[in-house]
Design a protein around this motif. Structure first.
Motif, PDB file in Angstrom:
ATOM      1  N   ILE A  23       0.903  -1.339   0.076  1.00  0.00           N
ATOM      2  CA  ILE A  23      -0.208   0.073  -0.088  1.00  0.00           C
ATOM      3  C   ILE A  23       0.899   1.269  -0.214  1.00  0.00           C
ATOM      4  CG2 ILE A  23      -2.115  -1.033   1.233  1.00  0.00           C
ATOM      5  CD1 ILE A  23      -1.101   0.048   3.607  1.00  0.00           C
ATOM      6  N   SER A  24       0.379   2.345  -0.464  1.00  0.00           N
ATOM      7  CA  SER A  24       1.239   3.384  -0.620  1.00  0.00           C
ATOM      8  C   SER A  24       0.132   4.577  -0.299  1.00  0.00           C
ATOM      9  CB  SER A  24       1.623   3.897  -2.090  1.00  0.00           C
ATOM     10  OG  SER A  24       2.538   2.852  -2.455  1.00  0.00           O
ATOM     11  N   GLY A  25       0.981   5.715   0.320  1.00  0.00           N
ATOM     12  CA  GLY A  25       0.002   7.055   0.734  1.00  0.00           C
ATOM     13  C   GLY A  25       0.840   8.041   1.522  1.00  0.00           C
ATOM     14  N   TRP A  26       0.292   8.813   2.371  1.00  0.00           N
ATOM     15  CA  TRP A  26       0.704   9.809   2.895  1.00  0.00           C
ATOM     16  C   TRP A  26       0.782   9.406   4.676  1.00  0.00           C
ATOM     17  CZ3 TRP A  26      -2.003  10.814  -1.338  1.00  0.00           C
ATOM     18  CH2 TRP A  26      -1.687  11.720  -2.116  1.00  0.00           C
ATOM     19  N   VAL A  27       1.919   9.803   5.165  1.00  0.00           N
ATOM     20  CA  VAL A  27       1.820   9.308   6.662  1.00  0.00           C
ATOM     21  C   VAL A  27       0.983  10.482   7.356  1.00  0.00           C
ATOM     22  CG1 VAL A  27       3.278   9.086   8.722  1.00  0.00           C
ATOM     23  CG2 VAL A  27       4.205   8.699   6.629  1.00  0.00           C
ATOM     24  N   ASN A  28      -0.213  10.140   7.598  1.00  0.00           N
ATOM     25  CA  ASN A  28      -1.344  10.886   8.322  1.00  0.00           C
ATOM     26  C   ASN A  28      -0.885  11.216   9.736  1.00  0.00           C
ATOM     27  OD1 ASN A  28      -4.021  12.328   8.003  1.00  0.00           O
ATOM     28  ND2 ASN A  28      -4.352  10.813   9.827  1.00  0.00           N
ATOM     29  N   LYS A  29      -0.435  10.115  10.492  1.00  0.00           N
ATOM     30  CA  LYS A  29      -0.384  10.274  12.070  1.00  0.00           C
ATOM     31  C   LYS A  29       0.659   9.086  12.264  1.00  0.00           C
ATOM     32  CE  LYS A  29      -3.150  11.549  15.882  1.00  0.00           C
ATOM     33  NZ  LYS A  29      -4.477  11.576  16.329  1.00  0.00           N
ATOM     34  N   LYS A  30       1.580   9.608  13.327  1.00  0.00           N
ATOM     35  CA  LYS A  30       2.476   8.450  14.172  1.00  0.00           C
ATOM     36  C   LYS A  30       1.965   8.434  15.585  1.00  0.00           C
ATOM     37  CE  LYS A  30       6.371  10.020  13.000  1.00  0.00           C
ATOM     38  NZ  LYS A  30       7.929  10.243  12.756  1.00  0.00           N
ATOM     39  N   ILE A  39       1.670   3.541  12.546  1.00  0.00           N
ATOM     40  CA  ILE A  39       1.584   4.497  11.358  1.00  0.00           C
ATOM     41  C   ILE A  39       0.388   4.436  10.706  1.00  0.00           C
ATOM     42  CG2 ILE A  39       2.488   5.325   9.047  1.00  0.00           C
ATOM     43  CD1 ILE A  39       4.534   5.752  11.072  1.00  0.00           C
ATOM     44  N   ASP A  40      -0.333   5.895  10.507  1.00  0.00           N
ATOM     45  CA  ASP A  40      -1.736   5.816   9.973  1.00  0.00           C
ATOM     46  C   ASP A  40      -1.481   6.101   8.569  1.00  0.00           C
ATOM     47  OD1 ASP A  40      -3.271   5.020  12.189  1.00  0.00           O
ATOM     48  OD2 ASP A  40      -3.798   6.913  12.572  1.00  0.00           O
ATOM     49  N   LEU A  41      -1.617   5.301   7.498  1.00  0.00           N
ATOM     50  CA  LEU A  41      -1.301   5.586   6.106  1.00  0.00           C
ATOM     51  C   LEU A  41      -2.693   5.931   5.512  1.00  0.00           C
ATOM     52  CD1 LEU A  41       1.333   5.630   4.472  1.00  0.00           C
ATOM     53  CD2 LEU A  41       0.499   3.481   3.335  1.00  0.00           C
ATOM     54  N   VAL A  70       5.231  10.752   1.558  1.00  0.00           N
ATOM     55  CA  VAL A  70       4.410   9.669   0.715  1.00  0.00           C
ATOM     56  C   VAL A  70       5.726   8.450   0.577  1.00  0.00           C
ATOM     57  CG1 VAL A  70       3.631   9.166  -1.260  1.00  0.00           C
ATOM     58  CG2 VAL A  70       3.688  11.358  -0.665  1.00  0.00           C
ATOM     59  N   ILE A  71       5.043   7.356   1.287  1.00  0.00           N
ATOM     60  CA  ILE A  71       5.749   6.148   1.459  1.00  0.00           C
ATOM     61  C   ILE A  71       4.943   5.136   0.803  1.00  0.00           C
ATOM     62  CG2 ILE A  71       6.883   6.922   3.441  1.00  0.00           C
ATOM     63  CD1 ILE A  71       5.172   5.197   5.180  1.00  0.00           C
ATOM     64  N   LEU A 104       8.481   7.548  -1.112  1.00  0.00           N
ATOM     65  CA  LEU A 104       8.153   8.121  -2.625  1.00  0.00           C
ATOM     66  C   LEU A 104       8.352   9.607  -2.700  1.00  0.00           C
ATOM     67  CD1 LEU A 104       5.289   5.713  -3.095  1.00  0.00           C
ATOM     68  CD2 LEU A 104       7.650   5.244  -3.575  1.00  0.00           C
ATOM     69  N   GLY A 105       8.111  10.125  -1.647  1.00  0.00           N
ATOM     70  CA  GLY A 105       7.952  11.776  -1.573  1.00  0.00           C
ATOM     71  C   GLY A 105       8.369  12.446  -0.202  1.00  0.00           C
ATOM     72  N   SER A 106       9.413  12.989  -0.145  1.00  0.00           N
ATOM     73  CA  SER A 106       9.675  13.488   1.167  1.00  0.00           C
ATOM     74  C   SER A 106       9.057  14.822   1.502  1.00  0.00           C
ATOM     75  CB  SER A 106      11.311  13.913   1.149  1.00  0.00           C
ATOM     76  OG  SER A 106      11.596  14.612   0.266  1.00  0.00           O
ATOM     77  N   CYS A 107       8.884  15.167   2.562  1.00  0.00           N
ATOM     78  CA  CYS A 107       7.921  16.227   2.911  1.00  0.00           C
ATOM     79  C   CYS A 107       8.784  17.247   3.950  1.00  0.00           C
ATOM     80  CB  CYS A 107       6.790  15.742   3.661  1.00  0.00           C
ATOM     81  SG  CYS A 107       5.631  17.288   4.221  1.00  0.00           S
ATOM     82  N   LYS A 108       8.907  18.492   3.399  1.00  0.00           N
ATOM     83  CA  LYS A 108       9.389  19.517   4.434  1.00  0.00           C
ATOM     84  C   LYS A 108       8.562  19.773   5.701  1.00  0.00           C
ATOM     85  CE  LYS A 108       9.429  22.896   1.448  1.00  0.00           C
ATOM     86  NZ  LYS A 108       9.645  24.260   0.781  1.00  0.00           N
TER      87      LYS A 108
END
Length: 595
Positions: A23-30, A39-41, A70-71, A104-108
Motif C-alpha cells: 500500500i502507498s500513501g501519506w503518513v497521516n499520523k504516528k 503509522i496511519d497511512l 509519501v511512502i 516516494l516523496g519527502s516532506c518539508k
C-alpha cells in the motif's frame, strides 16, 4: 502488478488477514508506544493502520519520518484484537505489519497540520491549499462535489437533456456584473469578455433547433466576495428548454433538486412540492426575496394601526404621515421571556445601525387586554385587538416592530426575523426548505439615478396578453422571472425568455436603449430571434451553493477546490500577476499607473 500498491487504504478487511500486501500513501499520523510504532497511512480512499516493532531494521528510520511524507509499505495483514478495533474507519478490523518500506516523496516541515480539522488563518489555508485539501473534512467536501456533479449529469441525461459547451471568449455585456476582459492580439484595441453566464448562447442553442440543453458551466464575474459567492468564477448547472412554460421548467428543476438532495443528505425536505411565493409577498412577509422558510416568523404590515386615535405612539405616527411604513414580527407565547431577551433584540438592532426595535407583550387581566413593555402604554385595548386581528397574535405573544421607508424597513425586519428566530431556536437545522420566488417586476427605479431599468433579466418575457401590454405603466409590468431559494440561499435565477424581437425593442426602449444600441450590444441574439425562434426558458442553479448546502458549510470556499481570497487573489499561484513588456507589446497594450 502495480508496483506501488495491491490495495488502496480503505480496501483491506478480515478477508485479507495473512496476505502479503503493498500500500502507498501519506503518513497521516504516528504513535510511538516505545517498542512499537503505529503509522496511519492515508490515501484518497481512506486510512490503514500499519505497525513496526523495534526489532525491525527500519524502525529508527520510520520513527524519524516527517508527517505527510509519501511512502510505500509492504507487509502482512493482521487481525486486530477485539479491544483495538476502530469502528470509525473501514479498515478498522485489521492492521499491516511492516516488512519493507520506501520513501516516494519527502516532506518539508508543515506550515499547518493535516491530520486535524483545526481552524487556521485563511491566508495560510489558501497559500497551502494543496495541504488544506488533504484534511479530512475539506477532502470529503471536494469528493462530494464531484459525486454531486456526476449525479446531476446522469439525471439531466435521464430527463432528455443534451450537454453542449458554449464559448469562453465572447463579447462584453452591458448588463449584470463587471466583466473580466481579455485583450485580443489579432485584433488590436479590442477585447473579449469571459462569460458572466452562457445566457445568450443557450438561447441561441434553442433557436438552432436543439430542444433541451444543459452544461456544467464556468461563469466569470468581477464581483466582491461573500460567504455564498466566490470572487471571479463559479460553476452553475445551465439549462434551457424549448416549447415550455414556467411550470415545465419548475417540474424538471424540482425533480432534479429533490433527487439530488435526497441522494446526498439525510436531512428532511420541508416541502415535496416547492411553494410559489410572489416577489411582492416575499418582500412583505420575509423582508427579502431569499426567505429561509425553516424560520416560521412572518412579518406583518401594521401601518394602518397608526392612523387610529387610540394609538398615541407619536414618533411612529409622524413618520407614517411622511410616508414611512410600520412592520412587525410576532413571537408566539413569549410572555415568560426575561426582560433581557427583549432588550437584547433592541440593542442588537441598534448595533446594526437601526434606531432599534419597539416591543411589547400582549397580556390580559380582569378581561382587559394590555401591552406590557416600553411602548405598550401607547396602545388602547381596541387598538390592541385590531393589531391582534391583523397579525393573528394572541394573549401571551410579543410584538417587535419598526418604522422606516419601504426599502429600509424590509432590511430591518428581514435581519430582525433571522435574529429573533436564532435567539428562540426556531430554525430546524435538519431540514431543507425550498421555494420559488415568482412574479418579479419587469422594471424598477434605480435608486442612484432615478431612471427605469430592468429589475432582473432583460431577456425575460413579460406576463399578460402580449397584444395589450400597457407600456405606459412599466413599473406595473410583471415578468416570467423566477428564483429558487433554499434555506435563505438563492440557488438560481431563471426566466421564460422573450423570443419576439419587436417586443424586445419596446422593452429595451423603456430602459433607455435605442434600437441601434440593442442591435449593437446584442447583435447575435436579436439577429437570431428574427429567423424563427421557439418559445423557450431556463434556469441555472449554482453548483457551488448546492454543494455548500449538502456539505452543511457556511462558506463557499469550503467546497471550492482552489478558491481566491476576499481580494480575488490566488495566494497559491500568485495571481493576478504582472506581465512583461514583450507580452504587453504583443497585445498592443501599455499600462498607465495612477498618480
Amino acid at each position: 502488478m502495480n508496483k506501488y500498491r495491491t490495495h488502496t487504504c480503505n480496501e483491506l478487511s478480515k478477508k485479507e488477514v495473512g496476505s502479503d500486501v503493498r500500500i502507498s500513501g501519506w503518513v497521516n499520523k504516528k504513535r510511538d508506544h516505545g517498542n512499537l510504532l503505529f503509522i496511519d497511512l492515508r490515501d484518497n480512499y481512506g486510512i490503514t493502520q500499519c505497525i513496526v516493532s523495534q526489532e525491525n531494521k527500519y524502525f529508527s528510520e520510520i520513527e524519524k519520518i516527517q508527517l505527510e511524507t509519501v511512502i510505500k509499505i509492504e507487509g502482512k495483514v493482521l487481525k486486530r484484537s477485539n479491544d483495538t478495533i476502530n469502528k470509525d474507519i473501514e479498515t478498522g478490523e485489521i492492521e499491516v505489519s511492516i516488512n519493507d518500506f520506501e520513501v516516494l516523496g519527502s516532506c518539508k516541515e508543515l506550515p499547518m497540520p493535516v491530520f486535524s480539522d483545526q481552524e487556521y488563518a485563511e491566508e495560510i489555508r489558501l497559500k497551502y491549499r494543496f495541504l488544506d485539501l488533504r484534511r479530512k473534512k475539506i477532502h470529503e467536501n471536494i469528493l462530494l462535489r464531484s459525486k454531486v456533479i456526476s449525479f446531476i449529469r446522469e439525471q439531466m441525461n435521464e430527463f432528455g437533456f443534451l450537454e453542449f459547451q458554449t464559448p469562453i471568449l465572447t463579447s462584453s455585456s452591458p448588463e449584470g456584473a463587471r466583466d473580466f476582459l481579455v485583450p485580443s492580439r489579432l485584433n488590436p484595441g479590442k477585447f473579449y469578455a469571459l462569460p458572466q453566464a452562457p445566457q445568450q448562447f443557450k438561447q441561441l442553442i434553442m433557436v438552432s433547433g436543439f430542444d433541451r440543453y444543459f452544461q456544467i458551466a464556468p461563469c466569470f464575474r468581477d464581483e466582491d466576495a461573500r460567504a455564498d459567492r466566490s470572487p471571479g468564477e463559479f460553476y452553475q448547472l445551465d439549462l434551457e428548454m424549448s416549447f415550455v412554460e414556467q411550470e415545465d421548467v419548475f417540474n424538471v428543476v424540482e425533480k432534479l433538486l429533490i433527487n439530488t438532495f435526497k441522494q446526498f443528505s439525510n436531512k428532511k425536505m420541508q416541502f415535496d412540492k416547492f411553494p410559489r411565493i410572489s416577489y411582492e409577498d416575499s418582500m412583505l412577509k420575509y423582508g427579502s426575496d431569499k426567505p429561509d422558510l425553516r424560520n416560521p416568523l412572518i412579518i406583518n404590515d401594521i401601518t394602518e394601526i397608526f392612523s387610529r386615535e387610540d394609538v398615541s405612539f407619536e414618533i411612529f405616527k409622524k413618520l407614517v404621515k411622511s410616508g414611512s411604513l410600520v412592520r412587525c414580527i410576532v413571537t408566539k407565547n413569549t410572555k415568560d421571556k426575561p426582560r433581557s431577551f427583549f432588550d437584547g433584540i433592541d440593542k442588537w438592532a441598534k448595533d446594526q445601525g437601526w434606531a432599534g426595535l419597539a416591543y411589547f407583550t400582549i397580556e390580559q387581566s380582569d378581561k382587559e387586554i394590555t401591552g406590557k413593555g416600553p411602548v405598550g402604554k401607547f396602545f388602547k385595548e381596541d387598538a390592541l385587538k385590531e393589531l391582534m386581528k391583523l397579525t393573528n397574535a394572541e394573549v401571551g405573544d410579543s410584538i417587535f416592530f419598526a418604522c422606516n421607508k419601504k426599502n429600509e424597513i424590509e432590511k430591518i425586519t428581514s435581519q430582525a426575523r433571522n435574529k429573533i428566530a436564532e435567539e428562540l431556536k426556531l430554525v430546524d437545522e435538519g431540514t431543507f426548505a425550498f421555494c420559488w420566488i415568482v412574479d418579479y417586476p419587469m422594471f424598477e427605479i434605480d435608486e442612484t439615478d432615478g431612471k427605469i431599468g430592468f429589475s432582473h433579466n432583460p431577456f425575460s418575457m413579460p406576463q399578460g396578453n402580449l397584444e395589450n401590454l400597457d407600456f405606459e405603466k412599466p413599473l406595473e409590468m410583471k415578468a416570467y422571472q423566477y428564483d429558487i431559494v433554499c434555506n435563505g440561499i438563492e440557488l438560481s435565477s431563471g426566466a421564460i425568455r422573450n423570443h419576439k424581437p419587436d417586443l424586445m425593442y419596446k422593452l429595451f426602449s423603456i430602459a433607455g436603449y435605442t434600437k441601434e444600441q440593442v442591435d449593437d450590444k446584442f447583435s447575435g441574439m436579436i439577429n437570431a430571434l428574427s429567423y424563427g425562434a421557439p418559445p423557450h426558458g431556463g434556469i441555472a442553479p449554482g453548483i457551488d451553493r448546492i454543494v455548500m448546502l449538502l456539505a452543511n458549510e457556511k462558506n463557499i470556499r469550503e467546497v471550492t477546490m482552489f478558491p481566491m481570497n476576499q481580494n480575488a487573489q490566488d495566494l497559491m499561484m500568485n495571481a493576478p500577476s504582472e506581465i512583461n513588456e514583450n507580452q504587453l507589446k504583443e497585445l498592443n497594450l501599455t499600462i498607465k499607473k495612477r498618480n
